[in-house]
Design a protein around this motif. Sequence first.
Motif: not given
Ligand code: FES
Length: 257
Positions: A219, A224-225, A227, A243
């Motif tokens: 995202c 979305c976690l 990364c 991010c």
């Molecule tokens: Fe989605 Fe970092 S939380 S890309």
Amino acid sequence: MKDQVATVVSTHFIAKETAEMELELAEGIDPLPGQFAHIAVRGAFLRRPISIAGYDTEGRRLRLIVQRVGRGTQTLTEMQPGETIQILAPLGNPFPLEMPDEALSEGSAWLVGGGIGVAPLLYLAELLAKRRERSRGLASFVGFRDESLAFGVNELERYGAIELTIGGFVTDPLLKALERDRPSVIYACGPTALLRRLQEICRERGLRAFASLEEHMGCGIGACLVCSCKLRTQSDYEYKRVCYDGPVFDLSEVLFE
Ligand code: FES
């Protein structure tokens, strides 16, 4: 951060698999080195995170350096002047330019970069040189797998001394330089192996360093976690999102797997 339309001004290859893009934004932004743009590529489901390599406020021109690693980045590098893309920028936290401690803000800064990680350092060098009104005390150590991949070397040379390593460890000339001198702060961006080694070097010598981590992203805005990375806490560790909480972290806090 703005999600907006950008028009391609130019695209050209500056090294093997590496293109420089100039985009004109519909609305002006205020990006800092270390931040990135999240770009919607035609035909691709996910946006691509590309670090910001420069920005011209007057012309609202954003400079990106894109490494062709898959279909999405290939499409980007093939874009023609006049074509438009959707871009969300600036995202993430930048390299800290001002330090709480004046000695750090005014002292020498060394930049350490590997491969495409050199891209954000170009913007950082430009701003550091401007802010310090002179580029003395700014030195760069950059490395590439082979000569055909090298870029940004002449540009960094304008701001200070530079050590270019081809096919070896960029930390070797850095270690040599550390025998003679010691920077107030190190800023780094590059592959994990480089950052891990740099972390050891800085820990052994008590050097302050900030690094921008390269991580796969979904995202790009902290939802979305995908990364996640591990950061040391006083007693244990915690997960952070590259991010949103990064991509720049205090290198001493990063736990590499
Ligand atoms: Fe989605 Fe970092 S939380 S890309």
